[in-house]
Design a protein around this motif. Structure first.
Motif, PDB file in Angstrom:
ATOM      1  N   GLY A   1       0.795  -1.221   0.000  1.00  0.00           N
ATOM      2  CA  GLY A   1       0.000   0.000   0.000  1.00  0.00           C
ATOM      3  C   GLY A   1       0.828   1.271   0.000  1.00  0.00           C
ATOM      4  N   LEU A   2       0.167   2.353  -0.388  1.00  0.00           N
ATOM      5  CA  LEU A   2       0.822   3.655  -0.519  1.00  0.00           C
ATOM      6  C   LEU A   2       1.432   4.158   0.790  1.00  0.00           C
ATOM      7  CD1 LEU A   2       1.514   6.042  -2.411  1.00  0.00           C
ATOM      8  CD2 LEU A   2      -0.728   7.009  -1.842  1.00  0.00           C
ATOM      9  N   PRO A   3       0.713   4.118   1.926  1.00  0.00           N
ATOM     10  CA  PRO A   3       1.334   4.632   3.154  1.00  0.00           C
ATOM     11  C   PRO A   3       2.639   3.924   3.517  1.00  0.00           C
ATOM     12  CG  PRO A   3      -1.033   4.449   3.451  1.00  0.00           C
ATOM     13  CD  PRO A   3      -0.705   3.778   2.139  1.00  0.00           C
ATOM     14  N   ALA A   4       2.639   2.609   3.497  1.00  0.00           N
ATOM     15  CA  ALA A   4       3.857   1.864   3.854  1.00  0.00           C
ATOM     16  C   ALA A   4       4.967   2.128   2.844  1.00  0.00           C
ATOM     17  CB  ALA A   4       3.558   0.370   3.942  1.00  0.00           C
ATOM     18  N   PHE A   5       4.592   2.240   1.577  1.00  0.00           N
ATOM     19  CA  PHE A   5       5.576   2.487   0.531  1.00  0.00           C
ATOM     20  C   PHE A   5       6.269   3.827   0.749  1.00  0.00           C
ATOM     21  CE2 PHE A   5       7.085   3.619  -3.694  1.00  0.00           C
ATOM     22  CZ  PHE A   5       7.668   2.423  -4.117  1.00  0.00           C
ATOM     23  N   VAL A   6       5.477   4.884   0.932  1.00  0.00           N
ATOM     24  CA  VAL A   6       6.048   6.223   1.132  1.00  0.00           C
ATOM     25  C   VAL A   6       6.854   6.275   2.424  1.00  0.00           C
ATOM     26  CG1 VAL A   6       5.475   8.661   1.538  1.00  0.00           C
ATOM     27  CG2 VAL A   6       4.287   7.381  -0.265  1.00  0.00           C
ATOM     28  N   ASP A   7       6.307   5.711   3.488  1.00  0.00           N
ATOM     29  CA  ASP A   7       7.001   5.727   4.777  1.00  0.00           C
ATOM     30  C   ASP A   7       8.358   5.028   4.714  1.00  0.00           C
ATOM     31  OD1 ASP A   7       4.832   7.072   5.817  1.00  0.00           O
ATOM     32  OD2 ASP A   7       4.073   5.363   6.977  1.00  0.00           O
ATOM     33  N   GLY A   8       8.498   4.090   3.783  1.00  0.00           N
ATOM     34  CA  GLY A   8       9.752   3.364   3.637  1.00  0.00           C
ATOM     35  C   GLY A   8      10.911   4.239   3.171  1.00  0.00           C
ATOM     36  N   PHE A   9      10.627   5.468   2.782  1.00  0.00           N
ATOM     37  CA  PHE A   9      11.675   6.378   2.301  1.00  0.00           C
ATOM     38  C   PHE A   9      12.023   7.457   3.336  1.00  0.00           C
ATOM     39  CE2 PHE A   9      10.189   4.270  -1.413  1.00  0.00           C
ATOM     40  CZ  PHE A   9      11.332   4.098  -2.176  1.00  0.00           C
ATOM     41  N   ALA A  10      11.630   7.238   4.570  1.00  0.00           N
ATOM     42  CA  ALA A  10      11.949   8.198   5.636  1.00  0.00           C
ATOM     43  C   ALA A  10      13.463   8.307   5.788  1.00  0.00           C
ATOM     44  CB  ALA A  10      11.319   7.749   6.948  1.00  0.00           C
ATOM     45  N   PRO A  11      13.971   9.517   5.965  1.00  0.00           N
ATOM     46  CA  PRO A  11      15.417   9.673   6.143  1.00  0.00           C
ATOM     47  C   PRO A  11      15.860   9.151   7.509  1.00  0.00           C
ATOM     48  CG  PRO A  11      14.324  11.779   6.442  1.00  0.00           C
ATOM     49  CD  PRO A  11      13.262  10.796   5.999  1.00  0.00           C
ATOM     50  N   ALA A  12      17.091   8.650   7.553  1.00  0.00           N
ATOM     51  CA  ALA A  12      17.644   8.164   8.817  1.00  0.00           C
ATOM     52  C   ALA A  12      17.876   9.331   9.776  1.00  0.00           C
ATOM     53  CB  ALA A  12      18.952   7.416   8.567  1.00  0.00           C
ATOM     54  N   ALA A  13      18.300  10.461   9.238  1.00  0.00           N
ATOM     55  CA  ALA A  13      18.528  11.662  10.047  1.00  0.00           C
ATOM     56  C   ALA A  13      17.612  12.769   9.546  1.00  0.00           C
ATOM     57  CB  ALA A  13      19.986  12.104   9.939  1.00  0.00           C
ATOM     58  N   HIS A  14      16.934  13.408  10.464  1.00  0.00           N
ATOM     59  CA  HIS A  14      16.025  14.491  10.099  1.00  0.00           C
ATOM     60  C   HIS A  14      16.799  15.794   9.934  1.00  0.00           C
ATOM     61  CE1 HIS A  14      12.083  12.493  11.379  1.00  0.00           C
ATOM     62  NE2 HIS A  14      13.017  11.577  11.339  1.00  0.00           N
ATOM     63  N   PRO A  15      16.409  16.604   8.937  1.00  0.00           N
ATOM     64  CA  PRO A  15      17.056  17.911   8.782  1.00  0.00           C
ATOM     65  C   PRO A  15      16.820  18.772  10.030  1.00  0.00           C
ATOM     66  CG  PRO A  15      15.357  17.566   7.082  1.00  0.00           C
ATOM     67  CD  PRO A  15      15.360  16.378   7.975  1.00  0.00           C
ATOM     68  N   ARG A  16      17.741  19.676  10.305  1.00  0.00           N
ATOM     69  CA  ARG A  16      17.629  20.543  11.478  1.00  0.00           C
ATOM     70  C   ARG A  16      17.913  21.992  11.086  1.00  0.00           C
ATOM     71  NH1 ARG A  16      17.422  18.633  16.332  1.00  0.00           N
ATOM     72  NH2 ARG A  16      18.787  20.192  17.210  1.00  0.00           N
TER      73      ARG A  16
END
Length: 191
Positions: free
Chosen positions: A120-135
């Motif tokens: 599904g779309l939510p799991a697919f998109v969430d799979g591209f979360a960055p390891a480190a968040h911009p600050r």
């Protein structure tokens, strides 16, 4: 430019403004917060595509009409749209009437339905979360693309999605809270 303090004494990202407005409400209550469910992801993906080349304030003002015109962003309903629906949408002055974007919404609805086979779309998109968040501390430090948004764009295109360039996908990732997009010092940062 860093966070700007409004008349209420609350620091916000500068684009949210200092006076009460639709943009400020969106900043304070939606932007950067996780959304749940396929319809919520499909809505944000669709609206980000329609926003391309326009101001987000324009899209927010038209969002209720978009929701009505696109059956609440139910992917199954939109996937079944035909030429009559395209003509209906192109005649609806309450939404952005760009044929390429309208057709992309239908294409993306069909791709969203097909993507269910892969989680599904939510799991697919969430799979591209960055390891480190911009600050970022200022708007000058804020990015408009990332390695992850570029990879998400490519992956979605391989699955048949349209109008999902790296900048649009970065905006999607910000909007749905894949990472915290708020400036350091903004009251919404890490909230």
């Amino acid at each position: 430019m860093g966070p700007v303090t409004g008349e209420d004494g609350v620091p916000r990202c500068p684009w949210a403004g200092t006076e009460p407005s639709t943009m400020r409400d969106y900043h304070d209550h939606e932007w950067g917060r996780a959304v749940r469910g396929e319809a919520a992801y499909f809505e944000r993906l669709t609206l980000e595509a329609f926003q391309s080349g326009l101001s987000w304030a324009t899209i927010l003002a038209k969002r209720p009409a978009f929701r009505e015109a696109f059956d609440g962003f139910d992917a199954d309903a939109v996937a079944a749209y035909d030429d009559r629906d395209v003509a209906r949408l192109m005649a609806d002055a309450r939404i952005v009437r760009n044929r390429r974007k309208v057709e992309a919404a239908l294409t993306n609805a069909r791709a969203t339905v097909a993507l269910r086979e892969d989680g599904g779309l939510p799991a697919f998109v969430d799979g591209f979360a960055p390891a480190a968040h911009p600050r970022p501390t200022t708007t000058e430090e804020q990015a408009t693309t990332s390695t992850e948004s570029t990879e998400l764009s490519r992956a979605l295109k391989r699955h048949g999605f349209a109008f999902v360039g790296p900048t649009t996908m970065f905006a999607l990732m910000e909007a749905i809270g894949i990472f915290d997009p708020h400036l350091l010092g903004c009251h919404r940062r890490s909230a």
